[in-house]
Design a protein around this motif. Structure first.
Motif, PDB file in Angstrom:
ATOM      1  N   GLY A  70      42.388  29.687  40.313  1.00 46.06           N
ATOM      2  CA  GLY A  70      41.288  30.297  39.585  1.00 46.06           C
ATOM      3  C   GLY A  70      41.483  30.279  38.085  1.00 46.06           C
ATOM      4  N   PRO A  71      40.411  30.585  37.341  1.00 43.54           N
ATOM      5  CA  PRO A  71      40.456  30.501  35.878  1.00 43.54           C
ATOM      6  C   PRO A  71      41.136  31.696  35.217  1.00 43.54           C
ATOM      7  CG  PRO A  71      38.276  31.203  36.595  1.00 43.54           C
ATOM      8  CD  PRO A  71      39.063  30.914  37.850  1.00 43.54           C
ATOM      9  N   ILE A  72      41.898  31.406  34.177  1.00 42.54           N
ATOM     10  CA  ILE A  72      42.410  32.470  33.309  1.00 42.54           C
ATOM     11  C   ILE A  72      41.267  32.927  32.408  1.00 42.54           C
ATOM     12  CG2 ILE A  72      44.020  33.014  31.432  1.00 42.54           C
ATOM     13  CD1 ILE A  72      45.974  31.041  32.626  1.00 42.54           C
ATOM     14  N   TRP A  73      41.126  34.240  32.256  1.00 42.05           N
ATOM     15  CA  TRP A  73      40.050  34.761  31.412  1.00 42.05           C
ATOM     16  C   TRP A  73      40.225  34.306  29.979  1.00 42.05           C
ATOM     17  CZ3 TRP A  73      39.945  37.945  27.097  1.00 42.05           C
ATOM     18  CH2 TRP A  73      38.681  38.400  26.712  1.00 42.05           C
ATOM     19  N   LYS A  74      39.110  33.932  29.353  1.00 45.26           N
ATOM     20  CA  LYS A  74      39.119  33.574  27.925  1.00 45.26           C
ATOM     21  C   LYS A  74      38.267  34.588  27.170  1.00 45.26           C
ATOM     22  CE  LYS A  74      40.106  28.697  28.678  1.00 45.26           C
ATOM     23  NZ  LYS A  74      39.656  27.287  28.507  1.00 45.26           N
ATOM     24  N   ASP A  75      36.943  34.414  27.228  1.00 47.37           N
ATOM     25  CA  ASP A  75      36.089  35.393  26.540  1.00 47.37           C
ATOM     26  C   ASP A  75      34.824  35.671  27.346  1.00 47.37           C
ATOM     27  OD1 ASP A  75      34.854  32.979  26.263  1.00 47.37           O
ATOM     28  OD2 ASP A  75      34.771  32.993  24.080  1.00 47.37           O
ATOM     29  N   GLN A  76      34.875  35.432  28.643  1.00 44.14           N
ATOM     30  CA  GLN A  76      33.699  35.622  29.483  1.00 44.14           C
ATOM     31  C   GLN A  76      33.354  37.102  29.631  1.00 44.14           C
ATOM     32  OE1 GLN A  76      36.463  33.942  30.341  1.00 44.14           O
ATOM     33  NE2 GLN A  76      35.997  31.987  31.353  1.00 44.14           N
ATOM     34  N   ASP A  77      32.086  37.367  29.932  1.00 46.26           N
ATOM     35  CA  ASP A  77      31.635  38.731  30.204  1.00 46.26           C
ATOM     36  C   ASP A  77      32.338  39.235  31.469  1.00 46.26           C
ATOM     37  OD1 ASP A  77      30.307  41.105  30.535  1.00 46.26           O
ATOM     38  OD2 ASP A  77      28.328  40.234  30.860  1.00 46.26           O
ATOM     39  N   LEU A  78      32.925  40.408  31.389  1.00 46.34           N
ATOM     40  CA  LEU A  78      33.679  40.949  32.521  1.00 46.34           C
ATOM     41  C   LEU A  78      32.941  42.044  33.283  1.00 46.34           C
ATOM     42  CD1 LEU A  78      37.313  41.106  31.077  1.00 46.34           C
ATOM     43  CD2 LEU A  78      36.427  39.581  32.848  1.00 46.34           C
ATOM     44  N   LYS A  79      31.719  42.343  32.898  1.00 44.36           N
ATOM     45  CA  LYS A  79      30.977  43.381  33.594  1.00 44.36           C
ATOM     46  C   LYS A  79      30.762  42.981  35.048  1.00 44.36           C
ATOM     47  CE  LYS A  79      26.874  46.299  33.247  1.00 44.36           C
ATOM     48  NZ  LYS A  79      25.608  46.566  32.505  1.00 44.36           N
ATOM     49  N   ASN A  80      31.147  43.885  35.948  1.00 45.71           N
ATOM     50  CA  ASN A  80      31.031  43.669  37.396  1.00 45.71           C
ATOM     51  C   ASN A  80      31.883  42.501  37.893  1.00 45.71           C
ATOM     52  OD1 ASN A  80      29.125  45.796  37.657  1.00 45.71           O
ATOM     53  ND2 ASN A  80      27.490  44.413  37.009  1.00 45.71           N
ATOM     54  N   LYS A  81      32.896  42.136  37.151  1.00 50.57           N
ATOM     55  CA  LYS A  81      33.819  41.084  37.556  1.00 50.57           C
ATOM     56  C   LYS A  81      35.178  41.703  37.911  1.00 50.57           C
ATOM     57  CE  LYS A  81      30.923  37.744  36.541  1.00 50.57           C
ATOM     58  NZ  LYS A  81      30.309  36.903  37.591  1.00 50.57           N
ATOM     59  N   LYS A 107      36.597  46.359  28.838  1.00 48.70           N
ATOM     60  CA  LYS A 107      35.601  45.287  28.758  1.00 48.70           C
ATOM     61  C   LYS A 107      34.699  45.258  29.990  1.00 48.70           C
ATOM     62  CE  LYS A 107      38.363  42.192  25.831  1.00 48.70           C
ATOM     63  NZ  LYS A 107      37.383  42.073  24.720  1.00 48.70           N
ATOM     64  N   GLY A 108      34.893  46.202  30.896  1.00 47.46           N
ATOM     65  CA  GLY A 108      34.025  46.322  32.054  1.00 47.46           C
ATOM     66  C   GLY A 108      34.561  45.738  33.331  1.00 47.46           C
ATOM     67  N   ALA A 109      35.779  45.215  33.306  1.00 46.34           N
ATOM     68  CA  ALA A 109      36.330  44.562  34.489  1.00 46.34           C
ATOM     69  C   ALA A 109      36.837  45.566  35.507  1.00 46.34           C
ATOM     70  CB  ALA A 109      37.471  43.630  34.089  1.00 46.34           C
ATOM     71  N   ASN A 110      36.755  45.190  36.763  1.00 45.61           N
ATOM     72  CA  ASN A 110      37.480  45.867  37.827  1.00 45.61           C
ATOM     73  C   ASN A 110      38.870  45.246  37.828  1.00 45.61           C
ATOM     74  OD1 ASN A 110      38.336  47.137  40.227  1.00 45.61           O
ATOM     75  ND2 ASN A 110      37.543  45.440  41.448  1.00 45.61           N
ATOM     76  N   VAL A 111      39.839  45.961  37.307  1.00 48.13           N
ATOM     77  CA  VAL A 111      41.175  45.403  37.104  1.00 48.13           C
ATOM     78  C   VAL A 111      42.074  45.721  38.291  1.00 48.13           C
ATOM     79  CG1 VAL A 111      43.219  45.375  35.614  1.00 48.13           C
ATOM     80  CG2 VAL A 111      40.936  45.592  34.603  1.00 48.13           C
ATOM     81  N   ASP A 142      37.618  37.035  40.055  1.00 49.02           N
ATOM     82  CA  ASP A 142      36.846  36.080  39.242  1.00 49.02           C
ATOM     83  C   ASP A 142      37.725  35.412  38.186  1.00 49.02           C
ATOM     84  OD1 ASP A 142      33.971  36.672  40.206  1.00 49.02           O
ATOM     85  OD2 ASP A 142      34.765  38.666  39.736  1.00 49.02           O
ATOM     86  N   PHE A 143      38.638  36.196  37.611  1.00 40.89           N
ATOM     87  CA  PHE A 143      39.544  35.689  36.576  1.00 40.89           C
ATOM     88  C   PHE A 143      40.914  36.324  36.781  1.00 40.89           C
ATOM     89  CE2 PHE A 143      35.290  36.149  34.683  1.00 40.89           C
ATOM     90  CZ  PHE A 143      34.993  34.821  34.385  1.00 40.89           C
ATOM     91  N   TRP A 144      41.893  35.736  36.162  1.00 39.93           N
ATOM     92  CA  TRP A 144      43.206  36.360  36.165  1.00 39.93           C
ATOM     93  C   TRP A 144      43.833  36.191  34.789  1.00 39.93           C
ATOM     94  CZ3 TRP A 144      48.240  34.048  35.940  1.00 39.93           C
ATOM     95  CH2 TRP A 144      48.254  32.650  35.890  1.00 39.93           C
TER      96      TRP A 144
END
Length: 325
Positions: A70-81, A107-111, A142-144
């Motif tokens: 999976g993709p490493i987070w860069k600057d994507q919207d994290l709401k509901n992710k 940033k809104g992520a479920n961590v 979604d991201f890591w």
């Protein structure tokens, strides 16, 4: 010992970092040189550039852990992710970088935090779902983010790094002599650490700090380098878990320690923490001086001659005498 890499390491461990850096720069794009130059960039106050070099160490398998799907987070919207925050390295590294889980949550992520089982209780208590490494294949995300590169991924520099406390614990009640400060001592860490030989010292000068009037000492040493019949309270049997350790540290006024995971736990709790740092320090202490942008509560006592701890030990004693005066 005539390869520039070996010569650079020898120069740095003997207190000549500029010579070390010059030797490394003769190697061009050699990944081993780029990795080590990352540390030098950090000592020059360039955090992001330093991580660019140190991240090269991932391909050499000397920094962090291997990749995940999976993709490493860069600057994507994290709401509901869902973002998988993967702690890595030793327990000290996990404690250092756990702070950045809060940034992704903001940033809104479920961590979901992947961490050592020894730390999961204290991390989860701070509002995060924690899982072990073996659970990762069963988690949808979604991201890591690799935790040891989280500051880089977030684009931080030293002036934007937050040194505030980010862990808390219920203070343990520790008996003390009236009109004294409670001081915790730790003189050795994990013997499996690859640079253990650089941070080792004779613990006697640290133990002798109990003679400084106005102090009540407690040993935070556990598992290794234990000393029987200490002239102050030995807490080895009370340090069963990291929750126990955090609680005991929270009940102290000051922690004096070698560069160990206890140093990072104490600093993460916002406890006044004095760290005895080897002449070639870990990257969190790479910037010269007695302060660190990583922790507001830390004071560094630096070795100035390889193998000789006399000066930092003397400085610690003088600072303690001044503190209780």
């Amino acid at each position: 010992m005539n390869h520039p890499l070996d010569m650079a390491l020898e120069a740095c461990t003997n207190g000549y970092p500029d010579v070390s850096e010059s030797l490394l720069r003769t190697l061009g794009d050699d990944p081993r040189a780029l990795f080590n130059l990352g540390w030098h960039d950090m000592r020059h106050g360039k955090l992001k550039q330093g991580f660019e070099g140190m991240n090269v160490g991932r391909f050499l398998k000397v920094f962090g852990s291997g990749p995940l799907p999976g993709p490493i987070w860069k600057d994507q919207d994290l709401k509901n992710k869902t973002l998988l925050f993967r702690c890595e390295g030793g327990l000290g590294d996990e404690i250092i970088n756990f702070r950045f889980a809060y940034d992704f949550k903001a940033k809104g992520a479920n961590v979901v935090v992947v961490c050592a089982e020894a730390l999961s209780e204290i991390f989860s208590r701070h509002g995060f779902a924690c899982v072990s490494e073996r659970a990762v294949p069963f988690i949808r995300y979604d991201f890591w983010v690799p935790a040891m590169s989280a500051a880089y991924v977030l684009g931080y520099e030293f002036d934007t790094l937050n040194g505030n406390a980010y862990l808390s614990a219920e203070p343990a009640v520790l008996a003390k002599t009236p009109d004294t400060i409670k001081v915790g001592l730790r003189w050795a860490g994990n013997p499996q650490f690859e640079h253990e030989q650089h941070r080792k010292f004779n613990p006697q000068p640290l133990i002798d700090l109990h003679k400084v009037s106005g102090t009540t000492m407690f040993s935070l040493q556990r598992d290794v380098d234990l000393i029987d019949k200490l002239p102050f309270t030995d807490l080895r049997n009370e340090l069963k878990t990291w929750e126990d350790t955090a609680s005991i540290i929270a009940g102290l006024d000051l922690v004096i320690t070698s560069c160990t995971s206890v140093a990072h736990m104490s600093a993460a709790l916002g406890k006044e923490t004095w760290v005895l740092v080897p002449i070639m320090p870990y990257y969190t202490w790479a910037v010269p001086g007695e302060k660190s942008a990583w922790y507001d509560s830390v004071r560094l006592f630096r070795q100035t001659e390889y193998g000789n701890w006399d000066k930092p030990m003397a400085d610690v004693r003088a600072a303690l005498e001044q503190k209780v005066a």
